[in-house]
Design a protein around this motif. Structure first.
Motif, PDB file in Angstrom:
ATOM      1  N   ILE A 261      -2.955  10.514  -0.649  1.00  0.00           N
ATOM      2  CA  ILE A 261      -4.290  10.894  -1.102  1.00  0.00           C
ATOM      3  C   ILE A 261      -5.305  10.004  -0.368  1.00  0.00           C
ATOM      4  CG2 ILE A 261      -5.825  11.161  -3.077  1.00  0.00           C
ATOM      5  CD1 ILE A 261      -3.361  12.945  -3.221  1.00  0.00           C
ATOM      6  N   ASP A 262      -6.176  10.641   0.383  1.00  0.00           N
ATOM      7  CA  ASP A 262      -7.165   9.897   1.166  1.00  0.00           C
ATOM      8  C   ASP A 262      -8.348   9.553   0.266  1.00  0.00           C
ATOM      9  OD1 ASP A 262      -8.620   8.719   3.130  1.00  0.00           O
ATOM     10  OD2 ASP A 262      -9.190  10.583   4.156  1.00  0.00           O
ATOM     11  N   GLN A 263      -8.193   8.496  -0.488  1.00  0.00           N
ATOM     12  CA  GLN A 263      -9.238   8.099  -1.443  1.00  0.00           C
ATOM     13  C   GLN A 263      -9.388   6.586  -1.440  1.00  0.00           C
ATOM     14  OE1 GLN A 263      -9.103  10.038  -5.317  1.00  0.00           O
ATOM     15  NE2 GLN A 263      -9.811   8.157  -6.322  1.00  0.00           N
ATOM     16  N   HIS A 264     -10.612   6.121  -1.345  1.00  0.00           N
ATOM     17  CA  HIS A 264     -10.861   4.676  -1.324  1.00  0.00           C
ATOM     18  C   HIS A 264     -10.659   4.084  -2.713  1.00  0.00           C
ATOM     19  CE1 HIS A 264     -12.585   0.856  -0.157  1.00  0.00           C
ATOM     20  NE2 HIS A 264     -13.384   0.916  -1.221  1.00  0.00           N
ATOM     21  N   HIS A 265     -10.188   2.834  -2.736  1.00  0.00           N
ATOM     22  CA  HIS A 265     -10.017   2.115  -3.994  1.00  0.00           C
ATOM     23  C   HIS A 265     -10.102   0.623  -3.690  1.00  0.00           C
ATOM     24  CE1 HIS A 265      -6.005   0.747  -2.825  1.00  0.00           C
ATOM     25  NE2 HIS A 265      -5.834   1.959  -2.312  1.00  0.00           N
ATOM     26  N   ASN A 266     -10.225  -0.168  -4.727  1.00  0.00           N
ATOM     27  CA  ASN A 266     -10.267  -1.625  -4.584  1.00  0.00           C
ATOM     28  C   ASN A 266      -9.069  -2.301  -5.238  1.00  0.00           C
ATOM     29  OD1 ASN A 266     -12.812  -1.751  -3.207  1.00  0.00           O
ATOM     30  ND2 ASN A 266     -13.803  -1.259  -5.185  1.00  0.00           N
ATOM     31  N   ALA A 267      -8.059  -1.511  -5.587  1.00  0.00           N
ATOM     32  CA  ALA A 267      -6.901  -2.052  -6.291  1.00  0.00           C
ATOM     33  C   ALA A 267      -5.935  -2.723  -5.319  1.00  0.00           C
ATOM     34  CB  ALA A 267      -6.188  -0.929  -7.038  1.00  0.00           C
ATOM     35  N   ALA A 268      -5.133  -3.630  -5.849  1.00  0.00           N
ATOM     36  CA  ALA A 268      -4.114  -4.295  -5.045  1.00  0.00           C
ATOM     37  C   ALA A 268      -2.998  -3.308  -4.717  1.00  0.00           C
ATOM     38  CB  ALA A 268      -3.548  -5.488  -5.807  1.00  0.00           C
ATOM     39  N   PRO A 269      -2.436  -3.379  -3.515  1.00  0.00           N
ATOM     40  CA  PRO A 269      -1.336  -2.484  -3.154  1.00  0.00           C
ATOM     41  C   PRO A 269      -0.193  -2.561  -4.162  1.00  0.00           C
ATOM     42  CG  PRO A 269      -2.126  -3.638  -1.212  1.00  0.00           C
ATOM     43  CD  PRO A 269      -2.824  -4.258  -2.385  1.00  0.00           C
ATOM     44  N   GLY A 270       0.294  -1.406  -4.572  1.00  0.00           N
ATOM     45  CA  GLY A 270       1.388  -1.318  -5.523  1.00  0.00           C
ATOM     46  C   GLY A 270       0.946  -1.097  -6.956  1.00  0.00           C
ATOM     47  N   LYS A 271      -0.340  -1.239  -7.248  1.00  0.00           N
ATOM     48  CA  LYS A 271      -0.839  -1.042  -8.617  1.00  0.00           C
ATOM     49  C   LYS A 271      -0.923   0.445  -8.935  1.00  0.00           C
ATOM     50  CE  LYS A 271      -4.855  -1.886 -11.608  1.00  0.00           C
ATOM     51  NZ  LYS A 271      -4.015  -2.293 -12.749  1.00  0.00           N
ATOM     52  N   VAL A 272      -0.523   0.812 -10.162  1.00  0.00           N
ATOM     53  CA  VAL A 272      -0.681   2.187 -10.624  1.00  0.00           C
ATOM     54  C   VAL A 272      -2.157   2.406 -10.954  1.00  0.00           C
ATOM     55  CG1 VAL A 272      -0.099   3.877 -12.393  1.00  0.00           C
ATOM     56  CG2 VAL A 272       1.670   2.316 -11.523  1.00  0.00           C
ATOM     57  N   ILE A 273      -2.792   3.309 -10.237  1.00  0.00           N
ATOM     58  CA  ILE A 273      -4.216   3.589 -10.431  1.00  0.00           C
ATOM     59  C   ILE A 273      -4.421   4.671 -11.481  1.00  0.00           C
ATOM     60  CG2 ILE A 273      -6.294   4.499  -9.315  1.00  0.00           C
ATOM     61  CD1 ILE A 273      -5.392   3.200  -6.745  1.00  0.00           C
ATOM     62  N   ALA A 274      -3.552   5.677 -11.453  1.00  0.00           N
ATOM     63  CA  ALA A 274      -3.656   6.775 -12.424  1.00  0.00           C
ATOM     64  C   ALA A 274      -2.281   7.401 -12.594  1.00  0.00           C
ATOM     65  CB  ALA A 274      -4.664   7.817 -11.951  1.00  0.00           C
ATOM     66  N   ALA A 275      -2.069   8.006 -13.755  1.00  0.00           N
ATOM     67  CA  ALA A 275      -0.799   8.671 -14.027  1.00  0.00           C
ATOM     68  C   ALA A 275      -1.057   9.893 -14.891  1.00  0.00           C
ATOM     69  CB  ALA A 275       0.169   7.707 -14.723  1.00  0.00           C
ATOM     70  N   GLY A 285      -2.284   0.195   1.094  1.00  0.00           N
ATOM     71  CA  GLY A 285      -3.185  -0.518   1.975  1.00  0.00           C
ATOM     72  C   GLY A 285      -4.339   0.351   2.427  1.00  0.00           C
ATOM     73  N   GLU A 286      -4.054   1.633   2.627  1.00  0.00           N
ATOM     74  CA  GLU A 286      -5.077   2.645   2.893  1.00  0.00           C
ATOM     75  C   GLU A 286      -4.747   3.869   2.059  1.00  0.00           C
ATOM     76  OE1 GLU A 286      -5.538   3.613   7.005  1.00  0.00           O
ATOM     77  OE2 GLU A 286      -5.421   1.518   7.646  1.00  0.00           O
ATOM     78  N   GLY A 287      -5.656   4.274   1.193  1.00  0.00           N
ATOM     79  CA  GLY A 287      -5.438   5.449   0.366  1.00  0.00           C
ATOM     80  C   GLY A 287      -4.475   5.194  -0.781  1.00  0.00           C
ATOM     81  N   MET A 288      -4.014   6.304  -1.389  1.00  0.00           N
ATOM     82  CA  MET A 288      -3.093   6.232  -2.518  1.00  0.00           C
ATOM     83  C   MET A 288      -1.901   7.138  -2.253  1.00  0.00           C
ATOM     84  SD  MET A 288      -5.705   6.414  -5.781  1.00  0.00           S
ATOM     85  CE  MET A 288      -5.919   8.180  -5.539  1.00  0.00           C
ATOM     86  N   LEU A 289      -0.761   6.771  -2.820  1.00  0.00           N
ATOM     87  CA  LEU A 289       0.434   7.611  -2.745  1.00  0.00           C
ATOM     88  C   LEU A 289       0.666   8.222  -4.109  1.00  0.00           C
ATOM     89  CD1 LEU A 289       2.730   8.435  -0.763  1.00  0.00           C
ATOM     90  CD2 LEU A 289       4.147   6.739  -1.945  1.00  0.00           C
ATOM     91  N   ARG A 290       0.621   9.546  -4.185  1.00  0.00           N
ATOM     92  CA  ARG A 290       0.874  10.253  -5.440  1.00  0.00           C
ATOM     93  C   ARG A 290       2.345  10.638  -5.501  1.00  0.00           C
ATOM     94  NH1 ARG A 290      -3.395  14.530  -7.134  1.00  0.00           N
ATOM     95  NH2 ARG A 290      -4.385  12.538  -7.704  1.00  0.00           N
ATOM     96  N   ILE A 291       3.085  10.005  -6.388  1.00  0.00           N
ATOM     97  CA  ILE A 291       4.514  10.270  -6.559  1.00  0.00           C
ATOM     98  C   ILE A 291       4.683  11.451  -7.494  1.00  0.00           C
ATOM     99  CG2 ILE A 291       6.700   9.333  -7.383  1.00  0.00           C
ATOM    100  CD1 ILE A 291       5.575   6.541  -6.696  1.00  0.00           C
ATOM    101  N   THR A 292       5.397  12.471  -7.034  1.00  0.00           N
ATOM    102  CA  THR A 292       5.554  13.696  -7.830  1.00  0.00           C
ATOM    103  C   THR A 292       6.988  13.938  -8.305  1.00  0.00           C
ATOM    104  OG1 THR A 292       5.810  14.986  -5.800  1.00  0.00           O
ATOM    105  CG2 THR A 292       3.589  14.811  -6.724  1.00  0.00           C
ATOM    106  N   ALA A 293       7.970  13.297  -7.674  1.00  0.00           N
ATOM    107  CA  ALA A 293       9.366  13.430  -8.118  1.00  0.00           C
ATOM    108  C   ALA A 293      10.067  12.112  -7.853  1.00  0.00           C
ATOM    109  CB  ALA A 293      10.068  14.572  -7.384  1.00  0.00           C
ATOM    110  N   LEU A 294      10.838  11.639  -8.830  1.00  0.00           N
ATOM    111  CA  LEU A 294      11.467  10.330  -8.717  1.00  0.00           C
ATOM    112  C   LEU A 294      12.758  10.288  -9.515  1.00  0.00           C
ATOM    113  CD1 LEU A 294       9.337   7.852 -10.881  1.00  0.00           C
ATOM    114  CD2 LEU A 294       8.968  10.300 -10.866  1.00  0.00           C
ATOM    115  N   GLN A 295      13.460   9.169  -9.426  1.00  0.00           N
ATOM    116  CA  GLN A 295      14.767   9.045 -10.058  1.00  0.00           C
ATOM    117  C   GLN A 295      14.962   7.622 -10.551  1.00  0.00           C
ATOM    118  OE1 GLN A 295      17.941  10.065  -7.391  1.00  0.00           O
ATOM    119  NE2 GLN A 295      19.569   9.670  -8.877  1.00  0.00           N
ATOM    120  N   ARG A 296      15.231   7.480 -11.843  1.00  0.00           N
ATOM    121  CA  ARG A 296      15.503   6.171 -12.420  1.00  0.00           C
ATOM    122  C   ARG A 296      16.951   5.776 -12.147  1.00  0.00           C
ATOM    123  NH1 ARG A 296      12.855   5.925 -18.394  1.00  0.00           N
ATOM    124  NH2 ARG A 296      12.389   3.780 -17.736  1.00  0.00           N
ATOM    125  N   ALA A 297      17.258   4.492 -12.243  1.00  0.00           N
ATOM    126  CA  ALA A 297      18.626   4.022 -12.025  1.00  0.00           C
ATOM    127  C   ALA A 297      19.582   4.726 -12.978  1.00  0.00           C
ATOM    128  CB  ALA A 297      18.684   2.506 -12.238  1.00  0.00           C
TER     129      ALA A 297
END
Length: 318
Positions: A261-275, A285-297
């Motif tokens: 997601i090409d969106q500016h933010h001031n958060a530290a890398p790795g912080k959850v911005i929205a869910a 570091g630049e923009g946001m990564l929107r995770i849409t599918a994942l797998q827990r241990a």
């Protein structure tokens, strides 16, 4: 023992390949009117939870078709070369075989050896051209039918097929498409050769050489200080293996699908911005990564909405 030569057959082929990617090319050979006198493939390897010795997909296809199978650990010995010579091949077709062919082996077939390679040479010579193309952000790739020589994917190109790389492509989807394109370009090469045509061999360009090194599991870890678009490519390239992984609010998870997601933010890398139901936004570091599918241990692949049902506290992330 290898069969005696059938002079009524216009072309005798030895096919060498191992993974699922190679199977459509084997089928293209069988459908072309040539005689596939033998299939060479890697020795059976342990697989699955029980680590049971398992034949390669190419071996399974060859046995189903009633084609003799050879599985030498190496082709460097005089005995291995003698076995290959006894098949008296006109041509050897190599598709993701997994063994290096020496000059002595390349010289055995009267018409030499062809290779189907999943890139537009000389870009992405080597072991992992499909995933490396996605990682690099290439917008186009393809398959080359190449006349083999002793160097690593250095031979002249006989025929080529191209295909775009889209933002929806994963390592798996591109693998499957290139596998079929490879069978298509090989079928054309065989058809034209059987018709009496000599394919024009175009030397590879001296510039633009890039090597596609073998994938390592250590590459799967996402570094959120990088640009989101680079991480998106990493997620796509490593589906279905080795699968990207990263930290979501203190929990290490495998990440199967994500979009930059090409969106500016001031958060530290790795912080959850929205869910929210459509994804979990992680600061990069630049923009946001929107995770849409994942797998827990220990779990299975799930959508972000299902993950949030188990971690409702993330919905209040800001």
């Amino acid at each position: 023992m290898p069969p005696t030569r059938n002079e009524s057959v216009p072309l005798r082929i030895v096919f060498a390949g191992t993974p699922e990617f190679s199977v459509p090319c084997l089928e293209a050979c069988r459908a072309s009117g040539v005689e596939v006198v033998a299939v060479y493939t890697q020795p059976d390897r342990p697989a699955g939870r029980g680590r049971k010795l398992t034949p390669s997909p190419v071996k399974q296809a060859a046995l189903t078709a009633g084609i003799p199978v050879e599985q030498p650990e190496t082709l460097k010995s005089p005995e291995a070369r003698a076995t290959l010579e006894a098949y008296r091949p006109d041509l050897m077709v190599v598709v993701a075989y997994g063994l290096i062919l020496s000059r002595k082996v390349l010289a055995i077939p009267s018409r030499g050896c062809w290779n189907v390679h999943a890139s537009l040479l000389p870009r992405w010579r080597g072991a992992a051209p499909i995933q490396r193309a996605i990682l690099a952000g290439d917008t186009q790739t393809g398959v080359d039918l190449m006349q083999m020589e002793a160097g690593l994917d250095t031979g002249p190109v006989l025929l080529e097929r191209r295909t775009p790389i889209t933002r929806d492509d994963t390592g798996g989807s591109l693998h499957d498409r290139l596998s079929l394109l490879g069978a298509d370009v090989l079928a054309e090469g065989l058809r034209r050769t059987l018709a009496g045509e000599t394919l024009h061999a175009t030397p590879q360009a001296e510039h633009g050489v890039v090597y596609a090194h073998k994938l390592e599991k250590t590459e799967a870890r996402l570094d959120f200080s990088r640009a989101a678009i680079a991480l998106e490519r990493q997620v796509r390239a490593f589906d279905p293996w080795p699968v990207a992984e990263g930290d979501v609010a203190g929990e290490n998870v495998r990440i199967w699908a994500a979009q930059a997601i090409d969106q500016h933010h001031n958060a530290a890398p790795g912080k959850v911005i929205a869910a929210q139901r459509d994804g979990i936004d992680i600061a990069c570091g630049e923009g946001m990564l929107r995770i849409t599918a994942l797998q827990r241990a220990g779990g299975k692949r799930i959508a972000a909405a299902d993950y949030l049902n188990a971690r409702p506290e993330l919905r209040s992330a800001r």
